[in-house]
Design an enzyme around this catalytic site. Structure first.
Site, PDB file in Angstrom:
ATOM      1  N   GLU A 112      -0.782 -47.380  26.973  1.00 51.89           N
ATOM      2  CA  GLU A 112      -1.898 -46.759  26.231  1.00 51.89           C
ATOM      3  C   GLU A 112      -1.710 -45.258  26.338  1.00 51.89           C
ATOM      4  O   GLU A 112      -1.869 -44.690  27.413  1.00 51.89           O
ATOM      5  CB  GLU A 112      -3.224 -47.151  26.890  1.00 51.89           C
ATOM      6  CG  GLU A 112      -3.568 -48.609  26.774  1.00 51.89           C
ATOM      7  CD  GLU A 112      -3.705 -49.031  25.332  1.00 51.89           C
ATOM      8  OE1 GLU A 112      -3.405 -50.185  25.034  1.00 51.89           O
ATOM      9  OE2 GLU A 112      -4.079 -48.183  24.514  1.00 51.89           O
ATOM     10  N   CYS A 144      -8.748 -39.918  24.869  1.00 53.15           N
ATOM     11  CA  CYS A 144      -7.664 -40.139  23.900  1.00 53.15           C
ATOM     12  C   CYS A 144      -8.211 -40.568  22.547  1.00 53.15           C
ATOM     13  O   CYS A 144      -7.505 -40.535  21.560  1.00 53.15           O
ATOM     14  CB  CYS A 144      -6.720 -41.196  24.435  1.00 53.15           C
ATOM     15  SG  CYS A 144      -7.577 -42.710  24.859  1.00 53.15           S
TER      16      CYS A 144
HETATM   17  O1  TXE Z   1      -0.953 -37.954  32.091  1.00 52.88           O
HETATM   18  P1  TXE Z   1       0.357 -38.404  32.814  1.00 52.88           P
HETATM   19  P2  TXE Z   1      -1.876 -36.782  32.504  1.00 52.88           P
HETATM   20  C1  TXE Z   1      -2.518 -37.475  27.593  1.00 52.88           C
HETATM   21  C2  TXE Z   1      -3.061 -36.109  27.332  1.00 52.88           C
HETATM   22  C3  TXE Z   1      -2.771 -35.378  28.608  1.00 52.88           C
HETATM   23  C4  TXE Z   1      -1.391 -35.932  28.888  1.00 52.88           C
HETATM   24  C5  TXE Z   1      -1.045 -35.740  30.319  1.00 52.88           C
HETATM   25  O2  TXE Z   1      -2.302 -35.507  26.318  1.00 52.88           O
HETATM   26  O3  TXE Z   1      -2.666 -33.991  28.445  1.00 52.88           O
HETATM   27  O4  TXE Z   1      -1.504 -37.327  28.587  1.00 52.88           O
HETATM   28  O5  TXE Z   1      -2.160 -36.253  31.108  1.00 52.88           O
HETATM   29  C6  TXE Z   1       1.345 -41.116  36.436  1.00 52.88           C
HETATM   30  N1  TXE Z   1       6.225 -42.717  36.802  1.00 52.88           N
HETATM   31  N2  TXE Z   1      -3.484 -38.387  28.123  1.00 52.88           N
HETATM   32  O6  TXE Z   1      -1.176 -35.662  33.231  1.00 52.88           O
HETATM   33  O7  TXE Z   1       1.150 -37.298  33.357  1.00 52.88           O
HETATM   34  C7  TXE Z   1       0.430 -40.008  36.861  1.00 52.88           C
HETATM   35  O8  TXE Z   1       0.519 -39.771  38.247  1.00 52.88           O
HETATM   36  C8  TXE Z   1       5.061 -43.385  36.993  1.00 52.88           C
HETATM   37  C9  TXE Z   1      -3.921 -39.444  27.258  1.00 52.88           C
HETATM   38  O9  TXE Z   1      -2.984 -37.462  33.215  1.00 52.88           O
HETATM   39  O10 TXE Z   1       0.968 -39.281  31.833  1.00 52.88           O
HETATM   40  C10 TXE Z   1      -0.926 -40.565  36.447  1.00 52.88           C
HETATM   41  O11 TXE Z   1      -1.392 -41.477  37.403  1.00 52.88           O
HETATM   42  N3  TXE Z   1       3.835 -42.813  36.856  1.00 52.88           N
HETATM   43  C11 TXE Z   1      -4.399 -40.608  28.098  1.00 52.88           C
HETATM   44  C12 TXE Z   1      -0.592 -41.280  35.147  1.00 52.88           C
HETATM   45  O12 TXE Z   1       0.810 -41.519  35.187  1.00 52.88           O
HETATM   46  C13 TXE Z   1       3.789 -41.532  36.466  1.00 52.88           C
HETATM   47  C14 TXE Z   1      -5.337 -40.196  29.177  1.00 52.88           C
HETATM   48  C15 TXE Z   1      -0.893 -40.440  33.907  1.00 52.88           C
HETATM   49  O13 TXE Z   1      -0.228 -39.216  34.079  1.00 52.88           O
HETATM   50  C16 TXE Z   1       4.946 -40.770  36.221  1.00 52.88           C
HETATM   51  C17 TXE Z   1      -4.800 -39.126  29.947  1.00 52.88           C
HETATM   52  C18 TXE Z   1       6.204 -41.422  36.411  1.00 52.88           C
HETATM   53  N4  TXE Z   1       7.366 -40.769  36.246  1.00 52.88           N
HETATM   54  C19 TXE Z   1      -3.866 -38.254  29.420  1.00 52.88           C
HETATM   55  N5  TXE Z   1       4.558 -39.507  35.850  1.00 52.88           N
HETATM   56  C20 TXE Z   1      -5.125 -41.679  27.299  1.00 52.88           C
HETATM   57  N6  TXE Z   1      -4.440 -42.344  26.388  1.00 52.88           N
HETATM   58  O14 TXE Z   1      -6.287 -41.921  27.568  1.00 52.88           O
HETATM   59  C21 TXE Z   1       3.211 -39.499  35.859  1.00 52.88           C
HETATM   60  N7  TXE Z   1       2.737 -40.705  36.244  1.00 52.88           N
END
Ligand code: TXE
Length: 487
Positions: free
Chosen positions: A255, A289
């Site tokens: 998602e 999102c």
């Molecule tokens: O997401 P991340 P973030 C979008 C929105 C936001 C961007 C980054 O654009 O600015 O995503 O948000 C884990 N292996 N959305 O920083 O970095 C991380 O620790 C495994 C839309 O929150 O993707 C966290 O627990 N896990 C979204 C989770 O992934 C990893 C809502 C999300 O982190 C990882 C939030 C890896 N290599 C942000 N790297 C929606 N659809 O609702 C990171 N994580």
């Protein structure tokens, strides 16, 4: 909750007990409303993830054979305990994320309880098919069995709401879980562990490991025996996870981000549209999102809308999350605030964009180091600009007029994302055409964020793969087996 003199020390929840990270490596947890460190969280490593996996693995045989009634009873008990601890969880969520306390109280925590309650009931109704091979003296039936140990990784914007949206169906379906909340908002996940023990969830069914994405999260997605990954977060991270998990043939639910159109026709119910558009633009500081961040308005009402919308936006109060009249709280982190500001700065240099209101950071007395930003409206004259093509994920929306259905449908779909879309019109033919042709996983007509948990939830294109919600979630968290018996 263990507290040192000045801060909250949270721990991993493994096999029903709270443990320090084996490396004794910790990360600061920051309160976005004042920029102060108020706790430490583990930066767990491969060994911690392995311990969590082993706890899950040893609990799986018994849990997967626990009756549906018993599983349902425990999930209902978790839901009840979340509700009876609403204030504790809401205060913790608001402090960790920066969102208004009112929002945590009315949306985040109640929805976390609903997630457990919904799947406590859904699992008792989850059935599968049988197929009689007529004339062949054979009967087929479909088993949907628990997968084993699954991984759930969630983001910072709706911390407990999205964390439990994965965990509830996963354990309801008989799996055992290794879960990681965002390192930016870990507190309510930590509090959930105690609730699970109090509700009688057998130890090892749910294990919560805290830490950074590229250490703890990475260890989960790389683990050879964690057979399914349910992830919510950024598109870039989702692509990274897919690259690792696909060759390991893990089941994947992704998602991801969105850049959702909010399409407004002149024949809409204007007041209802205006009230809803304020919410769909700025709820949770625009960090959802599903927010409608690209607003397209039929030319004949564009100027009226523009004046009315700006007037309403200027009434929104940016304030400390604990204040009752706060509409816009703090953004979740300093890096995220900086990232959103970069988009605003780029709009100032873009001849296709004009900042109509907002765009500045807000300094709040006694909270001068908090991460506050004015709700911002940017008028654009093309859908092709950076503001309309990239997910900003803050209190920033764009507005522009359109002349006809073909034009707005093309612009709405002209985005790498395809999560949700909102349409305001009372014209039935137009509604049927748009709901058919909009490239999105969810289309709201004359409403926004109305949610029935039985419905499929997810997006297309760069917004993800798979669907959550209802039986879709239970099917994701089970393996399908066809049994054919000849008699
Ligand atoms: O997401 P991340 P973030 C979008 C929105 C936001 C961007 C980054 O654009 O600015 O995503 O948000 C884990 N292996 N959305 O920083 O970095 C991380 O620790 C495994 C839309 O929150 O993707 C966290 O627990 N896990 C979204 C989770 O992934 C990893 C809502 C999300 O982190 C990882 C939030 C890896 N290599 C942000 N790297 C929606 N659809 O609702 C990171 N994580």
């Amino acid at each position: 909750m263990a507290t040192t003199s000045k801060s909250i020390l949270i721990k991993n929840y493994i096999n029903g007990s709270f443990q320090n990270p084996t490396s004794n490596q910790w990360i600061d947890n920051i309160n976005p409303s004042n920029g102060e460190v108020y706790g430490q969280i583990p930066n767990s490593n491969k060994i911690d993830v392995e311990q969590a996996y082993l706890a899950a693995k040893s609990s799986f045989p018994k849990w997967s054979q626990t009756s549906l009634e018993q599983r349902s009873k425990i999930l209902l008990a978790i839901a009840d305990l979340l509700e009876s601890n609403l204030d504790l969880f809401a205060k913790a969520e608001s402090k960790d994320n920066g969102k208004p306390l009112e929002l945590a109280k009315t949306i985040d925590i109640p929805r976390a309880a609903s997630n457990f309650r919904f799947f406590a009931n859904a699992i008792t109704q989850f059935a599968s098919e049988s197929h009689e091979s007529v004339g062949h003296s054979a009967i087929n039936y479909t088993l949907r069995q628990a997968i084993g140990v699954v991984g759930c990784i969630s983001p910072w914007n709706l911390p407990l709401y999205l964390f439990t949206w994965k965990i509830a169906p996963a354990i309801a379906a008989g799996n055992c879980v290794v879960a990681k909340p965002s390192e930016v908002t870990p507190i309510t996940a930590y509090l959930l562990g105690k609730i699970c023990n109090d509700a009688g969830l057998p130890k090892g069914v749910l294990n919560i490991v805290h830490g950074l994405g590229n250490t703890t999260g990475q260890a989960i997605i790389e683990h050879p025996n964690i057979k399914a990954i349910s992830f919510t977060g950024g598109t870039k991270t989702g692509a990274h996870i897919a690259k690792i998990a696909a060759p390991m043939f893990k089941k994947l639910s992704l998602e991801l981000g969105g850049k959702n159109p909010n399409i407004i026709f002149a024949d809409c119910d204007y007041e209802a549209m205006l009230n809803s558009t304020i919410r769909s633009s700025f709820a949770n500081q625009g960090q959802i999102c599903l927010c409608g961040s690209r607003i397209f308005v039929e030319a004949s009402i564009y100027n009226t809308f523009k004046n009315d919308f700006i007037a309403r936006v200027k009434q929104l109060k940016v304030g400390h999350p604990s204040e009752k009249d706060t509409n816009i709280g703090a953004l979740v982190s300093k890096p995220h605030l900086k990232n959103v500001m970069q988009y605003i700065d780029s709009a100032k240099k873009d001849h296709n964009a004009t900042i109509l209101c907002g765009g500045k950071q807000v300094v709040i007395k006694n909270y001068e180091n908090g991460y506050y930003l004015e709700p911002t409206v940017i008028e654009v004259n093309t859908n092709q600009c950076k503001i309309n093509q990239e997910e900003i994920f803050g209190p920033v929306v764009s507005i522009m007029p359109f002349n006809n259905e073909d034009e707005v449908l093309q612009m709405a779909n002209d985005t790498p994302y395809g999560l949700s879309a909102t349409l305001w019109t009372n014209n039935l033919q137009r509604t049927m055409r748009f709901t058919n042709e909009l490239q999105a996983g969810i289309v709201w007509v004359n409403t926004w964020l109305m949610r029935d948990l039985r419905t499929p939830f997810g997006g297309v294109k760069h917004s993800g793969v798979g669907r959550e919600g209802g039986f879709e979630a239970l099917r994701f968290f089970t393996e399908t087996k066809n049994v054919c018996i000849k008699y």
